[in-house]
Scaffold this motif. Sequence first.
Motif, PDB file in Angstrom:
ATOM      1  N   HIS A  22     -70.165 -55.974 -30.484  1.00  0.00           N
ATOM      2  CA  HIS A  22     -69.257 -55.427 -29.013  1.00  0.00           C
ATOM      3  C   HIS A  22     -69.683 -55.827 -29.031  1.00  0.00           C
ATOM      4  O   HIS A  22     -70.374 -55.663 -28.624  1.00  0.00           O
ATOM      5  CB  HIS A  22     -69.344 -55.755 -28.100  1.00  0.00           C
ATOM      6  N   GLY A  23     -70.928 -56.906 -26.237  1.00  0.00           N
ATOM      7  CA  GLY A  23     -71.077 -57.632 -26.480  1.00  0.00           C
ATOM      8  C   GLY A  23     -70.606 -56.297 -26.087  1.00  0.00           C
ATOM      9  O   GLY A  23     -72.084 -58.569 -26.698  1.00  0.00           O
ATOM     10  N   GLY A  24     -70.807 -57.076 -25.314  1.00  0.00           N
ATOM     11  CA  GLY A  24     -71.036 -56.771 -24.940  1.00  0.00           C
ATOM     12  C   GLY A  24     -69.441 -56.145 -24.397  1.00  0.00           C
ATOM     13  O   GLY A  24     -71.173 -58.085 -23.051  1.00  0.00           O
ATOM     14  N   ALA A  25     -70.892 -57.001 -26.058  1.00  0.00           N
ATOM     15  CA  ALA A  25     -70.109 -56.290 -25.557  1.00  0.00           C
ATOM     16  C   ALA A  25     -70.738 -56.872 -24.717  1.00  0.00           C
ATOM     17  O   ALA A  25     -70.981 -57.041 -23.512  1.00  0.00           O
ATOM     18  CB  ALA A  25     -70.652 -57.216 -25.748  1.00  0.00           C
ATOM     19  N   VAL A 225     -62.654 -60.818 -26.702  1.00  0.00           N
ATOM     20  CA  VAL A 225     -62.582 -59.544 -27.424  1.00  0.00           C
ATOM     21  C   VAL A 225     -63.759 -58.651 -27.052  1.00  0.00           C
ATOM     22  O   VAL A 225     -64.908 -59.085 -27.064  1.00  0.00           O
ATOM     23  CB  VAL A 225     -62.582 -59.772 -28.950  1.00  0.00           C
ATOM     24  N   ASP A 226     -63.444 -57.408 -26.703  1.00  0.00           N
ATOM     25  CA  ASP A 226     -64.487 -56.409 -26.470  1.00  0.00           C
ATOM     26  C   ASP A 226     -63.902 -55.037 -26.783  1.00  0.00           C
ATOM     27  O   ASP A 226     -62.731 -54.792 -26.555  1.00  0.00           O
ATOM     28  CB  ASP A 226     -64.974 -56.455 -25.025  1.00  0.00           C
ATOM     29  N   ILE A 252     -58.469 -58.921 -25.245  1.00  0.00           N
ATOM     30  CA  ILE A 252     -58.190 -58.037 -26.373  1.00  0.00           C
ATOM     31  C   ILE A 252     -59.211 -56.910 -26.411  1.00  0.00           C
ATOM     32  O   ILE A 252     -60.414 -57.147 -26.535  1.00  0.00           O
ATOM     33  CB  ILE A 252     -58.247 -58.796 -27.719  1.00  0.00           C
ATOM     34  N   CYS A 253     -58.740 -55.677 -26.310  1.00  0.00           N
ATOM     35  CA  CYS A 253     -59.611 -54.515 -26.427  1.00  0.00           C
ATOM     36  C   CYS A 253     -59.511 -53.993 -27.853  1.00  0.00           C
ATOM     37  O   CYS A 253     -58.551 -53.298 -28.214  1.00  0.00           O
ATOM     38  CB  CYS A 253     -59.204 -53.435 -25.423  1.00  0.00           C
ATOM     39  N   GLU A 254     -60.491 -54.339 -28.669  1.00  0.00           N
ATOM     40  CA  GLU A 254     -60.444 -53.966 -30.082  1.00  0.00           C
ATOM     41  C   GLU A 254     -61.831 -54.108 -30.687  1.00  0.00           C
ATOM     42  O   GLU A 254     -62.686 -54.838 -30.160  1.00  0.00           O
ATOM     43  CB  GLU A 254     -59.452 -54.867 -30.840  1.00  0.00           C
ATOM     44  N   ASP A 255     -62.052 -53.440 -31.790  1.00  0.00           N
ATOM     45  CA  ASP A 255     -63.269 -53.609 -32.556  1.00  0.00           C
ATOM     46  C   ASP A 255     -63.362 -55.056 -33.042  1.00  0.00           C
ATOM     47  O   ASP A 255     -62.412 -55.591 -33.611  1.00  0.00           O
ATOM     48  CB  ASP A 255     -63.244 -52.643 -33.737  1.00  0.00           C
ATOM     49  N   GLY A 281     -73.499 -50.287 -31.651  1.00  0.00           N
ATOM     50  CA  GLY A 281     -72.359 -50.032 -30.788  1.00  0.00           C
ATOM     51  C   GLY A 281     -71.263 -49.295 -31.530  1.00  0.00           C
ATOM     52  O   GLY A 281     -71.338 -49.091 -32.746  1.00  0.00           O
ATOM     53  N   ARG A 282     -70.250 -48.881 -30.767  1.00  0.00           N
ATOM     54  CA  ARG A 282     -69.099 -48.211 -31.356  1.00  0.00           C
ATOM     55  C   ARG A 282     -67.832 -48.881 -30.867  1.00  0.00           C
ATOM     56  O   ARG A 282     -67.730 -49.269 -29.707  1.00  0.00           O
ATOM     57  CB  ARG A 282     -69.059 -46.726 -30.984  1.00  0.00           C
TER      58      ARG A 282
END
Length: 374
Positions: A22-25, A225-226, A252-255, A281-282
């Motif tokens: 993530h990274g923020g994710a 991507v996050d 994109i919402c994904e691992d 992170g998860r």
Amino acid sequence: MKNKERRPGPKRTAGTAGKPAHGGAPKHKNTSPRQESRPARSATGGEARSVTRAAEAPEAEQRPLIVRTGERPPERVPVILESTGAGDFHLIDSGNGEKLEQYGPYRIVRPEAQALWPKGLPAHVWEKADAIFTGDTDEDGMGRWRFPREALGETWPLSLLGIDFLGRLTSFRHVGVFPEQIVHWSWVKQQVEAAGRPLKVLNLFGYTGVASLVAAAAGAEVTHVDASKKAIGWARENQSLGRLDKLPIRWICEDAMKFIQREERRGNRYDIILTDPPKFGRGPNGEVWHLFEHLPLMLDICREILSPKAHGLVLTAYSIRASFYSIHELMRETMRGRGGVVESGELVIREAGLDGKTPGRALSTSLFSRWVPK
């Protein structure tokens, strides 16, 4: 394509293969302050009007690391990338484990463990702060905001590099942007504007999307991507605030690890990859990310999805007890045989005083390593 299928390529060997990010994710994910809500960038570019979220599926099999051969790229070390603020941000003062920052109309006080020196400005300046973060002073800890004069709203408008976005007070002490990253954003902007063709940019752990908006506004096709749905929502808010809805960005919402492994199998390629992972992170389906355990494989895959005429691969690392040499040598090993050069060091922000123009002490914020072609 099934997870166990392999694309042709160099010989592979067993190596660290972790679960996706993530990274923020950062990143960032909901369990990591640095990545409360960072998006991961997609591979195809093009205009996007809605968030894409991958269907839930069993965790992807992790491929082994590739055995890299050839010469390691030459190095430039140490490289100190310094900023003194830009747009609506600057660091006013720091010391005694805190920092005083200007974000648009507001002065904000936050914990800063690396500010070991005494404060440079008198107490009455610090006491005029509009918001002070209190509570757990660990980077991973939660807390709350105290407002000495009057309560502030959750968000307020800011601008950096010509991009409008929302500042945001979060329970993890962050404010919706990491301004030290402006040195990387400026570099990306220059690369895109000078390329003479639309570059494809992948932003992993993209958080609230400022870097993605900077790149897209310069002319890039961006995949952001996050793993955090909330962060993606914030990024879309920033896009709308700046009236940039028609820019070619895919949210994109994904691992992150699942996403780049799929891009590798599909043969998708990017000209610039930015990756800003958290130390922990998860993913949206509970995938676990540990920086030291999973970073080697993440960089290995990122190399595979760089285009033949790539402009760079940028890694930033926060909140880790390590020298920049640890990620520097990892980047050089990852890029064996690819040529180019690896430059690594630290990102620092220099104090600029109340007027934003008076240079003071330099505050280290993060480690970075960047591969670029010669």
